[in-house]
Write a protein that holds these residues in place. Sequence first.
Motif, PDB file in Angstrom:
ATOM      1  N   THR A   1     112.157  77.521  44.052  1.00  0.00           N
ATOM      2  CA  THR A   1     111.671  76.141  44.168  1.00  0.00           C
ATOM      3  C   THR A   1     112.745  75.174  44.630  1.00  0.00           C
ATOM      4  O   THR A   1     112.458  73.989  44.833  1.00  0.00           O
ATOM      5  CB  THR A   1     111.120  75.653  42.808  1.00  0.00           C
TER       6      THR A   1
ATOM      7  N   ALA B   1     106.843  69.060  41.709  1.00  0.00           N
ATOM      8  CA  ALA B   1     108.292  69.262  41.528  1.00  0.00           C
ATOM      9  C   ALA B   1     108.805  68.454  40.359  1.00  0.00           C
ATOM     10  O   ALA B   1     108.347  67.339  40.090  1.00  0.00           O
ATOM     11  CB  ALA B   1     109.024  68.863  42.806  1.00  0.00           C
TER      12      ALA B   1
ATOM     13  N   GLN C   1     113.325  69.736  44.654  1.00  0.00           N
ATOM     14  CA  GLN C   1     112.557  70.939  44.355  1.00  0.00           C
ATOM     15  C   GLN C   1     111.211  70.916  45.044  1.00  0.00           C
ATOM     16  O   GLN C   1     110.677  69.858  45.388  1.00  0.00           O
ATOM     17  CB  GLN C   1     112.361  71.097  42.852  1.00  0.00           C
ATOM     18  N   ALA C   2     110.651  72.112  45.230  1.00  0.00           N
ATOM     19  CA  ALA C   2     109.335  72.258  45.837  1.00  0.00           C
ATOM     20  C   ALA C   2     108.265  72.311  44.754  1.00  0.00           C
ATOM     21  O   ALA C   2     108.546  72.471  43.572  1.00  0.00           O
ATOM     22  CB  ALA C   2     109.294  73.530  46.677  1.00  0.00           C
ATOM     23  N   TRP C   3     107.029  72.160  45.184  1.00  0.00           N
ATOM     24  CA  TRP C   3     105.887  72.332  44.299  1.00  0.00           C
ATOM     25  C   TRP C   3     105.546  73.821  44.232  1.00  0.00           C
ATOM     26  O   TRP C   3     105.923  74.589  45.135  1.00  0.00           O
ATOM     27  CB  TRP C   3     104.687  71.555  44.809  1.00  0.00           C
ATOM     28  N   THR C   4     104.823  74.226  43.181  1.00  0.00           N
ATOM     29  CA  THR C   4     104.388  75.624  43.091  1.00  0.00           C
ATOM     30  C   THR C   4     102.879  75.686  42.872  1.00  0.00           C
ATOM     31  O   THR C   4     102.297  74.814  42.211  1.00  0.00           O
ATOM     32  CB  THR C   4     105.082  76.375  41.939  1.00  0.00           C
TER      33      THR C   4
ATOM     34  N   THR D   1     100.304  78.686  41.543  1.00  0.00           N
ATOM     35  CA  THR D   1     100.360  80.003  40.916  1.00  0.00           C
ATOM     36  C   THR D   1      98.968  80.475  40.541  1.00  0.00           C
ATOM     37  O   THR D   1      98.178  79.715  39.950  1.00  0.00           O
ATOM     38  CB  THR D   1     101.228  79.957  39.638  1.00  0.00           C
TER      39      THR D   1
ATOM     40  N   ASN E   1     102.285  83.768  43.737  1.00  0.00           N
ATOM     41  CA  ASN E   1     102.875  82.448  43.565  1.00  0.00           C
ATOM     42  C   ASN E   1     103.491  82.004  44.888  1.00  0.00           C
ATOM     43  O   ASN E   1     104.090  82.820  45.600  1.00  0.00           O
ATOM     44  CB  ASN E   1     103.954  82.533  42.470  1.00  0.00           C
TER      45      ASN E   1
ATOM     46  N   SER F   1     105.754  78.542  46.729  1.00  0.00           N
ATOM     47  CA  SER F   1     106.366  77.219  46.614  1.00  0.00           C
ATOM     48  C   SER F   1     106.150  76.488  47.933  1.00  0.00           C
ATOM     49  O   SER F   1     106.252  77.077  49.014  1.00  0.00           O
ATOM     50  CB  SER F   1     107.859  77.337  46.304  1.00  0.00           C
TER      51      SER F   1
END
Length: 456
Positions: free
Chosen positions: A240, A296, A301-304, A306, A318, A320
Amino acid sequence: MTTCTPRAAWGNLLRRLHFYIGLFVGPFIFFAALTGTLYVATPQLENALYQHALHTDAVGEPQSLAEQIAVAEKTVGPELRLHAVRPGLTEGETTRVMFADPSLGPSENRAIFIDPVSLDVRGDLTVYGTSGILPLRQTIDYLHTSLMLGDTGRLYSELAASWMWVAALGGIALWFYTRPKRRINNRFQNRRRLHVTLGWILLGGMLLFSATGLTWSQWAGGNVDKLRAEMNWLTPQVNTQLSGAPQQMDEHAEHHGHHGGMVMPEMDMDLTQFDGVLHVARKAGIDASKLEIRPAKAANQAWTVTEIDRSWPTQVDNVSVDPHSMQVLDRTRFDDFPLMAKLTRWGVDFHMGILFGLANQLLLIAFGLALCVMILWGYRLWWMRRPAQSSVNPVQTLCQSWLALSLPGRLATVVLSVLLGLALPVMGGSLVLFVLFDWLRWRAAKNVSLAESSVK
């Protein structure tokens, strides 16, 4: 000191150890089995109890995630940080918008349930962990894992998990050592047969639940995590960081007391990004009907996104996503997980009763009830065979049984005990208490024998 054959010496040692495990640890194993059975038996009850929050009769085109989240944010106010969103992607399901609430416990979040079509607020509940269980099962889970006493209470479940596999294997070994060469038809042997039969039937389950339970534990779990890291058995997680190395994921983080909703510095968030990130993830192959989107935690940071469908077949892929460029940065696929990571995932999900749905539940209910019966039956056998006099024969103590072993046998048991105590600290500490209790009992018995000899 009474001499005996090596086979008899080992049989006496196994018998005394099995007796102490049953006497002192048996109640904890019994309670863990009972509460675990309640946990896996109640998903349908929980769904019925919270039917209004989880489901909706509204039919039509769902509104955007941005609109749904805006309603949830208006409900909770500006003080709480948005933690994650689980979109209602199946007709009749509500969207779960989760917020980090400092007033809640570790791994708990406040969830607002939104009707995707009408935008009505259907519920406002506390949810727990990755599994997202609701208050009913959350209470049962706390009973099962910690007696609702926090980290201190978790010692009970670790004690049960540490000794259950020893009790299972020791019981089987004791049966081999002490079984009669010919069938004896008496009342005690017939009653003992039920205990032995259940032991054989439940052996695999006891080993599995002991192993998976230890991975959740407070002390032994840390050693298990170190071993998994050294052997490269950890579950891979998407990177991320906008620049950095991939991370590793802990399947048991929710049971280790980590708070996934830890308060972070406030960041400006465009709610329309949720719809964009979900669209990108869908195009990247995230196609499960149960998803969780996490924004994030920091600007770099990146978003996730899942997949959270942990039934069979397991869907936990998952990705990112950079919310600004709407590009996929990294992804993990369950098909590409190392074998041990897959086995860990399946073992944990089977332990929780979700891997094979209803069949998994029914099997675990039968296992839990049978384990409770076996423990109670073991106490009954002990009560039937308890000594008639209050004085204790020293041969019946663990210390005397250990002294009857050969020197190599005594050294081997000491080395094995030390190694297990280091790997499983709660087992090591309880074993010290076993030995101390037994030594005091042995000394008392010797004093009684000396007193009786002097009288004669």
